[in-house]
Write a protein that holds these residues in place. Structure first.
Motif, PDB file in Angstrom:
ATOM      1  N   ARG A  83       4.431 -24.758 -51.389  1.00 41.53           N
ATOM      2  CA  ARG A  83       5.385 -25.168 -52.420  1.00 41.53           C
ATOM      3  C   ARG A  83       6.817 -25.213 -51.896  1.00 41.53           C
ATOM      4  O   ARG A  83       7.743 -25.500 -52.656  1.00 41.53           O
ATOM      5  CB  ARG A  83       5.290 -24.212 -53.611  1.00 41.53           C
ATOM      6  N   ASP A  84       7.010 -24.934 -50.634  1.00 40.31           N
ATOM      7  CA  ASP A  84       8.325 -25.000 -50.009  1.00 40.31           C
ATOM      8  C   ASP A  84       8.681 -26.463 -49.744  1.00 40.31           C
ATOM      9  O   ASP A  84       8.054 -27.115 -48.899  1.00 40.31           O
ATOM     10  CB  ASP A  84       8.300 -24.191 -48.705  1.00 40.31           C
ATOM     11  N   GLN A  85       9.677 -26.978 -50.452  1.00 37.29           N
ATOM     12  CA  GLN A  85      10.043 -28.391 -50.303  1.00 37.29           C
ATOM     13  C   GLN A  85      10.522 -28.704 -48.891  1.00 37.29           C
ATOM     14  O   GLN A  85      10.382 -29.832 -48.408  1.00 37.29           O
ATOM     15  CB  GLN A  85      11.133 -28.752 -51.326  1.00 37.29           C
ATOM     16  N   GLY A  86      11.076 -27.677 -48.205  1.00 35.84           N
ATOM     17  CA  GLY A  86      11.515 -27.878 -46.837  1.00 35.84           C
ATOM     18  C   GLY A  86      10.369 -28.236 -45.904  1.00 35.84           C
ATOM     19  O   GLY A  86      10.558 -28.975 -44.930  1.00 35.84           O
ATOM     20  N   THR A  87       9.174 -27.728 -46.196  1.00 33.31           N
ATOM     21  CA  THR A  87       7.997 -28.070 -45.391  1.00 33.31           C
ATOM     22  C   THR A  87       7.673 -29.550 -45.518  1.00 33.31           C
ATOM     23  O   THR A  87       7.356 -30.224 -44.533  1.00 33.31           O
ATOM     24  CB  THR A  87       6.791 -27.228 -45.829  1.00 33.31           C
ATOM     25  N   HIS A  88       7.768 -30.065 -46.718  1.00 30.44           N
ATOM     26  CA  HIS A  88       7.482 -31.481 -46.960  1.00 30.44           C
ATOM     27  C   HIS A  88       8.517 -32.361 -46.256  1.00 30.44           C
ATOM     28  O   HIS A  88       8.174 -33.394 -45.667  1.00 30.44           O
ATOM     29  CB  HIS A  88       7.483 -31.765 -48.465  1.00 30.44           C
ATOM     30  N   ILE A  89       9.779 -31.937 -46.304  1.00 28.87           N
ATOM     31  CA  ILE A  89      10.849 -32.680 -45.629  1.00 28.87           C
ATOM     32  C   ILE A  89      10.625 -32.687 -44.125  1.00 28.87           C
ATOM     33  O   ILE A  89      10.743 -33.726 -43.458  1.00 28.87           O
ATOM     34  CB  ILE A  89      12.221 -32.065 -45.976  1.00 28.87           C
ATOM     35  N   ALA A  90      10.295 -31.521 -43.561  1.00 28.71           N
ATOM     36  CA  ALA A  90      10.078 -31.426 -42.115  1.00 28.71           C
ATOM     37  C   ALA A  90       8.906 -32.288 -41.672  1.00 28.71           C
ATOM     38  O   ALA A  90       8.971 -32.973 -40.638  1.00 28.71           O
ATOM     39  CB  ALA A  90       9.841 -29.970 -41.720  1.00 28.71           C
ATOM     40  N   ALA A  91       7.820 -32.284 -42.455  1.00 31.43           N
ATOM     41  CA  ALA A  91       6.654 -33.099 -42.110  1.00 31.43           C
ATOM     42  C   ALA A  91       7.003 -34.585 -42.114  1.00 31.43           C
ATOM     43  O   ALA A  91       6.600 -35.335 -41.223  1.00 31.43           O
ATOM     44  CB  ALA A  91       5.520 -32.814 -43.084  1.00 31.43           C
TER      45      ALA A  91
ATOM     46  N   ALA B 177      15.735 -36.351 -54.431  1.00 33.60           N
ATOM     47  CA  ALA B 177      16.414 -35.331 -53.620  1.00 33.60           C
ATOM     48  C   ALA B 177      15.791 -35.145 -52.241  1.00 33.60           C
ATOM     49  O   ALA B 177      16.504 -35.027 -51.239  1.00 33.60           O
ATOM     50  CB  ALA B 177      16.410 -34.000 -54.380  1.00 33.60           C
ATOM     51  N   LEU B 178      14.462 -35.115 -52.150  1.00 36.08           N
ATOM     52  CA  LEU B 178      13.816 -34.893 -50.858  1.00 36.08           C
ATOM     53  C   LEU B 178      14.050 -36.079 -49.930  1.00 36.08           C
ATOM     54  O   LEU B 178      14.349 -35.906 -48.739  1.00 36.08           O
ATOM     55  CB  LEU B 178      12.312 -34.635 -51.034  1.00 36.08           C
TER      56      LEU B 178
END
Length: 283
Positions: free
Chosen positions: A117-125, A157-158
């Motif tokens: 659920r960490d949005q930063g993980t989705h951004i990094a991927a 935002a992402l």
């Protein structure tokens, strides 16, 4: 160089100089337009590089065989596009990349089919996918179109975070009306052809309605522009439905609708809706 016109001077092929729907003139040379969408990075069913992505406490999410297959399909498509771009660059063409939204999957609908659920993980991927994928093709311009808020965050935002980061290395074009690196929609003039590009599209959900509905949708888009006293696009490009559909040319001059595929396997939610068509991988 990308220039934008608004108000009194536009590249409107209809000859109107006060068009409320001005077009961005991307190039007067031959051009290659690459449209890609719906990567859904961060989903356990979406696009990810073979190295995976780091999560909390020095742990990593690594893709299994299905996601490795999806990445190989994606890279095969990127290689194919690269061959087209190189061929046309020898003829003086420019090349333009448009990401049509849903670059990330996000924390949505209480789904369990996300890495975390960490949005930063989705951004990094997503950032890794772009770096190792289409961004290596050295495009003349790069445009990001906002996807679905449930996937890319409120106000995109992402996707804004990803596109703003890429601005430092790649020719990401900011929207002249909001100053942001992600566009809500894009009207662009490629030579004599006017394009209208946005994420959300419509299509039939079963085999026998998919193609016929595309023709109805094309007429609907054309009529909407006419009724709003805007110049209808020659081509409308849409995404969102994970299916490649083309309404085809129309001798009456009706807008042609082209819908892109995706880079995500069918989710539990999609299967729950009894949608029988399988996703189309590609752009």
């Amino acid at each position: 160089t990308t220039t934008a016109a608004r108000g009194g001077t536009t590249t409107d092929p209809g000859g109107k100089t006060d068009s409320p729907d001005p077009a961005v003139q991307l190039s007067t040379k031959p051009r290659v337009i690459v449209v890609d969408s719906d990567q859904h990075c961060g989903s356990t069913l979406g696009l990810i590089t073979p190295e995976g992505v780091q999560v909390d406490n020095a742990n990593w999410f690594k893709p299994g065989d299905p996601l490795l297959h999806l990445w190989n399909e994606h890279q095969g498509y990127v290689d194919y596009v690269e061959s087209i771009v190189q061929k046309w660059r020898k003829k003086g063409a420019t090349a333009h990349y448009i990401n049509l939204g849903d670059l990330t999957d996000g924390d949505h609908h209480n789904t369990h089919q996300i890495i975390n659920r960490d949005q930063g993980t989705h951004i990094a991927a997503a950032r890794n996918v772009l770096h190792d994928g289409f961004m290596r093709l050295d495009f003349d311009t790069v445009h990001f179109i906002m996807g679905t808020p449930a996937h890319v965050g409120a106000g995109g935002a992402l996707e804004k975070s990803i596109a703003s980061d890429l601005c430092h290395k790649y020719p990401v074009v900011r929207c002249p009306w909001n100053g942001l690196s992600v566009w809500p929609e894009l009207t662009a003039q490629f030579g004599n052809y006017r394009f209208h590009v946005e994420h959300h599209g419509r299509t039939g959900q079963v085999q026998h309605t998919e193609k016929s509905y595309a023709a109805l949708y094309a007429y609907d888009i054309h009529g909407s522009f006419v009724n709003d006293e805007r110049t209808p696009p020659a081509v409308a490009v849409r995404a969102h439905k994970h299916r490649m559909v083309d309404s085809g040319p129309d001798l009456r001059g009706i807008t042609r609708v082209v819908q892109t595929g995706c880079w995500q396997y069918s989710s539990e939610w999609v299967r729950s809706k009894a949608i029988k068509t399988q996703p189309h991988f590609g752009g």
